[in-house]
Design a protein around this motif. Structure first.
Motif, PDB file in Angstrom:
ATOM      1  N   THR A 156       0.845  -1.074  -0.013  1.00 39.28           N
ATOM      2  CA  THR A 156       0.037  -0.002   0.049  1.00 39.28           C
ATOM      3  C   THR A 156       0.855   1.291   0.064  1.00 39.28           C
ATOM      4  N   GLN A 157       1.789   1.391   0.657  1.00 39.09           N
ATOM      5  CA  GLN A 157       2.669   2.527   0.870  1.00 39.09           C
ATOM      6  C   GLN A 157       3.452   2.595  -0.674  1.00 39.09           C
ATOM      7  N   MET A 158       4.026   1.637  -1.050  1.00 39.47           N
ATOM      8  CA  MET A 158       4.733   1.667  -2.394  1.00 39.47           C
ATOM      9  C   MET A 158       3.811   2.275  -3.595  1.00 39.47           C
ATOM     10  N   LEU A 159       2.621   1.557  -3.561  1.00 39.84           N
ATOM     11  CA  LEU A 159       1.468   1.840  -4.594  1.00 39.84           C
ATOM     12  C   LEU A 159       1.188   3.272  -4.546  1.00 39.84           C
ATOM     13  N   MET A 160       1.036   3.863  -3.067  1.00 45.18           N
ATOM     14  CA  MET A 160       0.752   5.039  -2.817  1.00 45.18           C
ATOM     15  C   MET A 160       1.568   6.140  -3.620  1.00 45.18           C
ATOM     16  N   VAL A 161       2.979   5.828  -3.516  1.00 46.35           N
ATOM     17  CA  VAL A 161       4.028   6.822  -3.785  1.00 46.35           C
ATOM     18  C   VAL A 161       4.350   6.598  -5.382  1.00 46.35           C
ATOM     19  N   VAL A 162       4.334   5.260  -5.835  1.00 44.94           N
ATOM     20  CA  VAL A 162       4.711   5.046  -7.073  1.00 44.94           C
ATOM     21  C   VAL A 162       3.711   5.845  -8.221  1.00 44.94           C
ATOM     22  N   LYS A 180       7.514   9.756   3.441  1.00 45.41           N
ATOM     23  CA  LYS A 180       7.274  11.273   3.629  1.00 45.41           C
ATOM     24  C   LYS A 180       8.281  12.164   2.889  1.00 45.41           C
ATOM     25  N   PRO A 181       9.943  11.785   2.988  1.00 44.07           N
ATOM     26  CA  PRO A 181      10.667  12.848   2.207  1.00 44.07           C
ATOM     27  C   PRO A 181      10.307  12.694   0.898  1.00 44.07           C
ATOM     28  N   LEU A 182       9.683  11.519   0.191  1.00 51.44           N
ATOM     29  CA  LEU A 182       9.647  11.368  -1.139  1.00 51.44           C
ATOM     30  C   LEU A 182       8.233  12.450  -1.569  1.00 51.44           C
ATOM     31  N   LEU A 183       7.304  12.546  -0.721  1.00 50.43           N
ATOM     32  CA  LEU A 183       6.142  13.398  -0.993  1.00 50.43           C
ATOM     33  C   LEU A 183       6.622  14.908  -1.183  1.00 50.43           C
ATOM     34  N   LEU A 196      -3.224  10.060   3.914  1.00 47.18           N
ATOM     35  CA  LEU A 196      -3.044   8.725   4.003  1.00 47.18           C
ATOM     36  C   LEU A 196      -1.891   7.941   4.536  1.00 47.18           C
ATOM     37  N   ILE A 197      -0.962   8.733   4.449  1.00 45.41           N
ATOM     38  CA  ILE A 197       0.413   8.085   5.164  1.00 45.41           C
ATOM     39  C   ILE A 197       0.347   8.390   6.509  1.00 45.41           C
ATOM     40  N   ILE A 198      -0.200   9.198   6.952  1.00 46.66           N
ATOM     41  CA  ILE A 198      -0.341   9.415   8.526  1.00 46.66           C
ATOM     42  C   ILE A 198      -1.389   8.389   8.981  1.00 46.66           C
ATOM     43  N   ALA A 199      -2.421   8.225   8.092  1.00 51.46           N
ATOM     44  CA  ALA A 199      -3.335   7.291   8.538  1.00 51.46           C
ATOM     45  C   ALA A 199      -2.942   5.749   8.455  1.00 51.46           C
ATOM     46  N   THR A 255       8.193  10.534  13.827  1.00 49.08           N
ATOM     47  CA  THR A 255       8.384  10.625  12.440  1.00 49.08           C
ATOM     48  C   THR A 255       7.184  10.537  11.802  1.00 49.08           C
ATOM     49  N   TYR A 256       6.034   9.597  11.907  1.00 46.06           N
ATOM     50  CA  TYR A 256       4.985   9.265  10.952  1.00 46.06           C
ATOM     51  C   TYR A 256       3.649   9.907  11.364  1.00 46.06           C
ATOM     52  N   ILE A 257       3.600  10.500  12.727  1.00 49.82           N
ATOM     53  CA  ILE A 257       2.158  10.981  13.317  1.00 49.82           C
ATOM     54  C   ILE A 257       2.118  12.518  12.761  1.00 49.82           C
ATOM     55  N   ARG A 258       3.307  12.986  12.295  1.00 48.19           N
ATOM     56  CA  ARG A 258       3.452  14.433  11.913  1.00 48.19           C
ATOM     57  C   ARG A 258       3.298  14.534  10.326  1.00 48.19           C
ATOM     58  N   PRO A 259       2.503  15.623   9.785  1.00 48.20           N
ATOM     59  CA  PRO A 259       2.477  16.088   8.369  1.00 48.20           C
ATOM     60  C   PRO A 259       3.673  15.864   7.690  1.00 48.20           C
ATOM     61  N   PRO A 260       3.718  15.363   6.384  1.00 49.61           N
ATOM     62  CA  PRO A 260       5.044  15.198   5.546  1.00 49.61           C
ATOM     63  C   PRO A 260       5.708  16.785   5.679  1.00 49.61           C
ATOM     64  N   SER A 261       5.169  17.781   5.583  1.00 50.21           N
ATOM     65  CA  SER A 261       5.630  19.100   5.732  1.00 50.21           C
ATOM     66  C   SER A 261       6.527  19.149   6.751  1.00 50.21           C
ATOM     67  N   ALA A 262       6.282  18.672   8.083  1.00 47.46           N
ATOM     68  CA  ALA A 262       6.876  18.803   9.167  1.00 47.46           C
ATOM     69  C   ALA A 262       7.935  17.723   9.288  1.00 47.46           C
ATOM     70  N   ASN A 263       8.850  17.693   8.458  1.00 42.83           N
ATOM     71  CA  ASN A 263      10.145  16.635   8.520  1.00 42.83           C
ATOM     72  C   ASN A 263      11.204  17.085   9.096  1.00 42.83           C
ATOM     73  N   LYS A 264      11.396  18.039   9.981  1.00 41.83           N
ATOM     74  CA  LYS A 264      12.326  18.449  10.706  1.00 41.83           C
ATOM     75  C   LYS A 264      12.880  17.411  11.733  1.00 41.83           C
ATOM     76  N   ASN A 265      14.248  16.882  11.753  1.00 45.39           N
ATOM     77  CA  ASN A 265      14.678  15.826  12.460  1.00 45.39           C
ATOM     78  C   ASN A 265      14.219  14.642  12.064  1.00 45.39           C
TER      79      ASN A 265
END
Length: 313
Positions: A156-162, A180-183, A196-199, A255-265
């Motif tokens: 699911t993760q792979m298909l979501m990104v690919v 997250k960094p790919l988004l 969807l990634i957070i969910a 790491t994963y509970i935050r939105p992709p835009s908040a990728n600090k650290n």
């Protein structure tokens, strides 16, 4: 695949390391990887060659050690290579494969940790029914379901990104391919994909962590009815498991509970569950477990005697 035609490879930026420190970091990570391999290999051999393989707790530990080896092998060798490599390029297909493998193996580990908590709950709260409830058939079923659930999560993760459009730039601000960094490289609105990634990932790790915490609260509450010796032994085993759970889940949640835009650290948090945790896991499960230490001593002293006898020493 038309949406990704402009990008055929990515560049993993990794960590910003001073040129003079690259060899030192290269050596440190090789040492960590060797420690992970040696520690988990020792646990696997010890459990396989001793009476411990008949106990459900060590059956799950055997699988956890195997997953630690597989999980870290999808990340650390590439990280080590990129530390000293001039070009940190990874093809699109390899990136998607790593994304699938990381999430697949991580969820297998999560399910095994849940299985270990279930084993401890039954052993402490329902000791008279332990051998009936946690039999080998049920253990095999739990491991099989771990692989099935992990496969569906990873795919699911792979298909979501690919399926997302990558038009450039192609520099991933991480040391591995992750959703997250790919988004941040997608040339389209990623609001829905981020949710969807957070969910899919964030809620899995958060919910599982809360379930594990609740299970250990119940276990610790039930320990009050045990003898002091029984409490000491149970706390030793549960303490090891709780430590591993915290090392794995807290950074994952961060790491994963935050939105992709908040990728600090995110890279720093990821180090805990891809490198530091797997390095410490064998030590946690052996140094605090007298049963494991005794089994190791018997198995390895027996192997040394066989080796010496075979070679005439």
């Amino acid at each position: 695949m038309e949406s990704r035609s402009n990008v055929t490879e990515f560049v993993l930026l990794g960590f910003s390391i001073n040129q003079d420190l690259k060899i030192i970091c290269f050596t440190i990570f090789w040492f960590f990887y060797f420690g992970i391999f040696l520690g988990n290999f020792t646990i696997i051999i010890t459990i396989t060659c001793s009476h411990l393989n008949q106990q459900p707790m060590y059956y799950f530990l055997w699988h956890l050690s195997l997953m630690d080896l597989a999980y870290t092998s999808t990340v650390i060798p590439r990280l080590i290579r990129d530390i000293i490599a001039k070009e940190k390029i990874i093809s699109f297909n390899c990136c998607m494969t790593q994304l699938f493998a990381v999430h697949f193996l991580a969820v297998v580990e999560i399910c095994i940790l849940v299985s270990m908590a279930f084993d401890r709950y039954v052993a402490i709260c329902k000791p008279l029914h332990y051998m009936i409830i946690v039999n080998r058939q049920r253990c095999n079923t739990m491991i099989f379901m771990s692989w099935v659930l992990a496969f569906f999560h990873g795919i699911t993760q792979m298909l979501m990104v690919v399926r997302l459009p990558f038009c450039g730039p192609n520099k991933i601000d991480h040391y591995m391919c992750d959703a997250k960094p790919l988004l941040n490289l997608v040339c389209a609105d990623t609001h829905i994909a981020g949710i969807l990634i957070i969910a899919n990932s964030g809620m899995i790790v958060l919910t599982t962590f809360l379930v594990l915490v609740a299970s250990y609260v119940v276990i610790l509450y039930n320990l009050r009815n045990h003898s002091s010796e029984g409490r000491r032994k149970a706390l030793s085993t549960c303490g090891s498991h709780i430590t591993v759970v915290i090392l794995f889940f807290v950074p994952c949640i961060s790491t994963y509970i935050r939105p992709p835009s908040a990728n600090k650290n995110d890279k720093e948090f990821s180090m805990f569950y891809t490198v530091i945790g797997p390095v410490l896991n064998p030590l946690i499960y052996t140094l605090r477990n007298s049963e494991m230490k005794n089994a190791m001593q018997k198995v390895w002293s027996k192997n040394v005697m066989i080796f010496n006898k075979k070679h005439g020493f």
